[in-house]
Design an enzyme around this catalytic site. Structure first.
Site, PDB file in Angstrom:
ATOM      1  N   ASP A 185      -8.090  30.220  11.233  1.00  0.00           N
ATOM      2  CA  ASP A 185      -7.830  29.499  12.620  1.00  0.00           C
ATOM      3  C   ASP A 185      -7.380  27.982  12.531  1.00  0.00           C
ATOM      4  O   ASP A 185      -6.772  27.431  13.281  1.00  0.00           O
ATOM      5  CB  ASP A 185      -9.175  29.769  13.564  1.00  0.00           C
ATOM      6  CG  ASP A 185      -8.935  31.079  14.037  1.00  0.00           C
ATOM      7  OD1 ASP A 185      -8.075  31.816  14.110  1.00  0.00           O
ATOM      8  OD2 ASP A 185     -10.205  31.518  14.466  1.00  0.00           O
ATOM      9  N   GLN A 226      -7.773  40.270  13.514  1.00  0.00           N
ATOM     10  CA  GLN A 226      -7.694  38.573  13.321  1.00  0.00           C
ATOM     11  C   GLN A 226      -8.526  37.858  14.004  1.00  0.00           C
ATOM     12  O   GLN A 226      -9.092  36.854  13.265  1.00  0.00           O
ATOM     13  CB  GLN A 226      -6.091  38.340  13.978  1.00  0.00           C
ATOM     14  CG  GLN A 226      -5.089  38.942  13.376  1.00  0.00           C
ATOM     15  CD  GLN A 226      -3.827  38.569  14.275  1.00  0.00           C
ATOM     16  OE1 GLN A 226      -3.468  37.363  14.190  1.00  0.00           O
ATOM     17  NE2 GLN A 226      -3.011  39.298  14.422  1.00  0.00           N
ATOM     18  N   GLU A 238     -10.225  35.333  10.798  1.00  0.00           N
ATOM     19  CA  GLU A 238      -9.528  34.087  11.044  1.00  0.00           C
ATOM     20  C   GLU A 238     -10.386  32.958  11.269  1.00  0.00           C
ATOM     21  O   GLU A 238     -10.194  32.110  11.110  1.00  0.00           O
ATOM     22  CB  GLU A 238      -8.268  34.100  11.942  1.00  0.00           C
ATOM     23  CG  GLU A 238      -7.110  35.083  11.189  1.00  0.00           C
ATOM     24  CD  GLU A 238      -5.689  35.116  12.182  1.00  0.00           C
ATOM     25  OE1 GLU A 238      -5.975  34.363  13.439  1.00  0.00           O
ATOM     26  OE2 GLU A 238      -4.967  35.841  11.725  1.00  0.00           O
ATOM     27  N   ASN A 261      -2.744  19.033  -8.213  1.00  0.00           N
ATOM     28  CA  ASN A 261      -1.950  20.162  -8.596  1.00  0.00           C
ATOM     29  C   ASN A 261      -2.421  20.883 -10.000  1.00  0.00           C
ATOM     30  O   ASN A 261      -2.724  22.205 -10.175  1.00  0.00           O
ATOM     31  CB  ASN A 261      -0.644  19.574  -8.896  1.00  0.00           C
ATOM     32  CG  ASN A 261       0.498  20.793  -9.745  1.00  0.00           C
ATOM     33  OD1 ASN A 261       0.242  21.794  -9.288  1.00  0.00           O
ATOM     34  ND2 ASN A 261       1.125  20.336 -10.620  1.00  0.00           N
ATOM     35  N   HIS A 298       4.256  24.164  -7.983  1.00  0.00           N
ATOM     36  CA  HIS A 298       4.522  25.288  -7.331  1.00  0.00           C
ATOM     37  C   HIS A 298       3.864  25.514  -6.193  1.00  0.00           C
ATOM     38  O   HIS A 298       2.608  25.489  -6.251  1.00  0.00           O
ATOM     39  CB  HIS A 298       3.933  26.300  -8.612  1.00  0.00           C
ATOM     40  CG  HIS A 298       5.328  26.397  -9.701  1.00  0.00           C
ATOM     41  ND1 HIS A 298       5.211  25.286 -10.576  1.00  0.00           N
ATOM     42  CD2 HIS A 298       6.027  27.161 -10.116  1.00  0.00           C
ATOM     43  CE1 HIS A 298       6.314  25.638 -11.495  1.00  0.00           C
ATOM     44  NE2 HIS A 298       6.661  26.969 -11.218  1.00  0.00           N
ATOM     45  N   ASP A 334       0.982  31.795  12.955  1.00  0.00           N
ATOM     46  CA  ASP A 334       0.409  32.968  13.015  1.00  0.00           C
ATOM     47  C   ASP A 334       0.344  33.563  12.011  1.00  0.00           C
ATOM     48  O   ASP A 334       1.230  34.320  11.625  1.00  0.00           O
ATOM     49  CB  ASP A 334       0.916  33.708  14.431  1.00  0.00           C
ATOM     50  CG  ASP A 334       0.246  34.875  14.805  1.00  0.00           C
ATOM     51  OD1 ASP A 334      -0.880  35.106  14.218  1.00  0.00           O
ATOM     52  OD2 ASP A 334       0.460  35.618  15.649  1.00  0.00           O
ATOM     53  N   GLU A 354      -3.864  27.499  11.427  1.00  0.00           N
ATOM     54  CA  GLU A 354      -3.169  27.733  12.261  1.00  0.00           C
ATOM     55  C   GLU A 354      -2.930  26.701  13.573  1.00  0.00           C
ATOM     56  O   GLU A 354      -1.967  26.167  13.967  1.00  0.00           O
ATOM     57  CB  GLU A 354      -3.485  29.031  12.869  1.00  0.00           C
ATOM     58  CG  GLU A 354      -3.239  30.354  11.994  1.00  0.00           C
ATOM     59  CD  GLU A 354      -3.672  31.695  12.762  1.00  0.00           C
ATOM     60  OE1 GLU A 354      -2.984  32.760  12.257  1.00  0.00           O
ATOM     61  OE2 GLU A 354      -4.510  31.547  13.759  1.00  0.00           O
TER      62      GLU A 354
END
Length: 602
Positions: free
Chosen positions: A570, A589, A593, A472, A441, A579, A573
């Site tokens: 970060d 941010q 981040e 999992n 999931h 983003d 990303e």
């Protein structure tokens, strides 16, 4: 009450009810003579082919109420063997074509076509193509249609096209076997604004269940297996109400531009009929796809009751009521009321409390079906970006607070997500069988236990990824449980989970794909949790001190405490190109981040 955001927009035609939901592309064939005829606004649709005459298969133009059409290896049939809704229809043989030589200047949100076999001919296939450059190039839209019935059937092609567009039907198989085409309908994007709600159904007239549009005080509605009831047995708050039978529906063919904070609908059983069930659906892409809002409603009272659907919606919106149970059983619908949205978002570029993507749309996903590897799907329980090429979500995002948890049992009803465009491959409940990977999931079952319906939605295969079993059942299970622990401690959490890369190691060894190559196995699985104390104005309450947990694990079949896999937003990303928290101010941010969480893990 759950806090949800529903973005809407609707099909200009309710015929999508019988749709072969299809994918649109951009097409190309040589320009034909006169293909640069000036664009025109047409008012004659549907094109019924009743006024034209062409008795030969030789290629030629025919002037019809909608404009000039070119019929190549096609004619206008009037014989008893021609299947038609009236006295005439198009008959095509071999690999014939029927081509518009004029443009719709308002684009198209869907096209519907009636089709059947001619006489006793065998089956054959055809396709719908479109051009947005006056016939210089063409693109196929939707899947190939096989005509096998001797009675007219409806093929519907949802799409999202703006500006000039024209269409061409191409018969592609069946040789000399012939097919009939009739009643071509183009639903354009010339959006109208609805009138004043509530819609009371007092001003319209429709006495049969045959599908047709009805002009009411708010605008045009499409009634399919539905009519305007005026009899003594119709439950109504005036002299008229809508009456729906079987699995009929009524659809707004216009947008309300003020958004919605709630919808109220009165409903009752017709006469002495038994109970039946219906749902409210919305679309935010001119009907290319639809999403249910709220729960299914069971109508069991003979007096009008009010069903209320809370929501937080900005911008254009339209709705469709779908009756889903009760063959030959009727219900009445009255006083359809939309309360305009009047809320405010958070800082940054937006964000509404409880919206599953209040913190941002990580990949800029859209509901345009041509955006097939970043396709936004909006469930009541979560939102996701679907990747058609990988047959998994890029990411799934959801909000978790106490309203989402309760006593509903785990449903385990793994199943294909039929809201995907029908031409796309749909992962089934057994597609992972024998692969050595779990149906892992994204949004966990245990995060959605307030109702059976909510829990069931987490078992759609669009909410699954091929996940190494130990990863999992241990690492991720423990992190999921910790998220619920945070909520039990008085917090609410905004969660984004996704995957990237190719190749993982399950119980049967390493693999890049499973299910005969249809499903990509990711190399990494990540999650970000934004933790807030329960409250309002959620986006505005995120500060540089807000706890943000970012975790990134390899998709391998070994255990490990989730805390050992903590990283920064970060870093995720950088690995994904997303983003993740774009609705926050850039100054916030830049701080949260870059931070790696070091808080408790239990």
């Amino acid at each position: 009450m759950k806090k949800i955001k529903l973005l809407f927009s609707i099909v200009l035609f309710g015929l999508i009810a019988n749709s072969c939901a299809t994918e649109e592309l951009v097409y190309s064939i040589p320009k034909t003579k006169n293909s640069n005829q000036l664009s025109k606004i047409y008012t004659g649709f549907p094109e019924t082919f009743e006024s034209g005459s062409k008795t030969s298969y030789v290629a030629a133009d025919v002037t019809l109420p909608t404009g000039i059409w070119n019929l190549n290896d096609a004619l206008i049939g009037t014989l008893s063997g021609d299947r038609k809704n009236g006295a005439k229809s198009i008959r095509i043989r071999n690999t014939g074509t029927v081509t518009m030589k004029f443009n719709s200047i308002n684009g198209a949100s869907s096209v519907s076509v009636l089709h059947a076999k001619y006489g006793t001919d065998a089956s054959s296939s055809w396709e719908l193509w479109y051009s947005i450059n006056s016939g210089s190039s063409w693109t196929k839209t939707g899947g190939t249609i096989t005509t096998s019935s001797s009675t007219l059937q409806t093929a519907t092609f949802p799409m999202m096209i703006n500006g000039n567009v024209r269409f061409e039907i191409r018969k592609i198989s069946g040789g000399t076997n012939r097919i009939n085409i009739d009643d071509i309908t183009i639903d354009d994007n010339n959006v109208s604004v609805g009138g004043v709600f509530p819609e009371t159904y007092e001003s319209g007239s429709k006495t049969s269940y045959t599908p047709a549009a009805v002009t009411l005080s708010t605008g045009s509605w499409y009634f399919d297996n539905a009519l305007i009831g005026t009899s003594a047995s119709d439950a109504k708050s005036g002299t008229q109400s809508a009456r729906i039978i079987d699995t009929g529906k009524i659809t707004m063919q216009f947008d309300v531009t003020t958004g919605a904070s709630s919808v109220d609908i009165k409903h009752a059983t017709y006469g002495t009929d038994d109970s039946s069930t219906w749902e409210l659906w919305y679309s935010n892409n001119s009907g290319s796809s639809w999403t249910q809002t709220g729960s299914s409603i069971t109508t069991s009272s003979t007096t009008l009751q009010t069903a209320t659907f809370p929501m937080i919606v900005q911008g254009n919106i339209r709705f469709e009521i779908r009756k889903i149970t009760g063959t030959a059983i009727r219900i009445n619908i009255d006083d359809f009321s939309i309360t305009a949205y009047n809320g405010t978002g958070g800082s940054g570029t937006g964000g509404v409390d409880g919206d599953h993507i209040a913190m941002g749309n990580p990949s800029g996903a859209t509901t345009d079906i041509t955006n097939e590897n970043n396709y936004l799907m909006e469930k009541v329980q979560y939102k996701l970006s679907y990747n058609r090429s990988k047959a998994t979500a890029n990411w799934v995002s959801w909000h978790l607070d106490p309203s989402w948890t309760g006593a509903a049992p785990r449903q385990d009803d793994f199943r294909a997500d039929t809201t995907l465009p029908s031409s796309w491959y749909q992962v089934g409940s057994t597609s992972y069988s024998g692969s050595g990977f779990d149906r892992g999931h994204d949004c966990p079952s245990a995060d959605r236990t307030s109702s059976v319906a909510d829990n069931s939605e987490t078992f759609l295969m669009t909410n699954m990824i091929p996940q190494a079993p130990v990863n999992n059942r241990q690492t991720w299970a423990n992190l999921e449980a910790y998220g619920r622990t945070l909520v039990s401690q008085g917090n609410e959490v905004y969660i984004i989970m996704g995957c990237y890369g190719v190749g993982g190691t399950g119980s049967a060894g390493s693999a890049n794909t499973i299910n005969n190559g249809n499903i990509t196995v990711p190399s990494n699985i990540w999650k970000v949790l934004v933790v807030l104390t329960q409250g309002t104005n959620d986006v505005d309450r995120v500060t540089t001190s807000t706890r943000v947990i970012a975790v990134n694990t390899p998709n391998i079949n070994t255990t490990g405490a989730w805390g050992t896999y903590r990283t920064s937003v970060d870093a995720i990303e950088a690995a994904t190109g997303y983003d993740l928290l774009s609705n926050l101010s850039t100054s916030i941010q830049s701080t949260i981040e870059a931070t790696v969480d070091n808080g408790p893990t239990k």
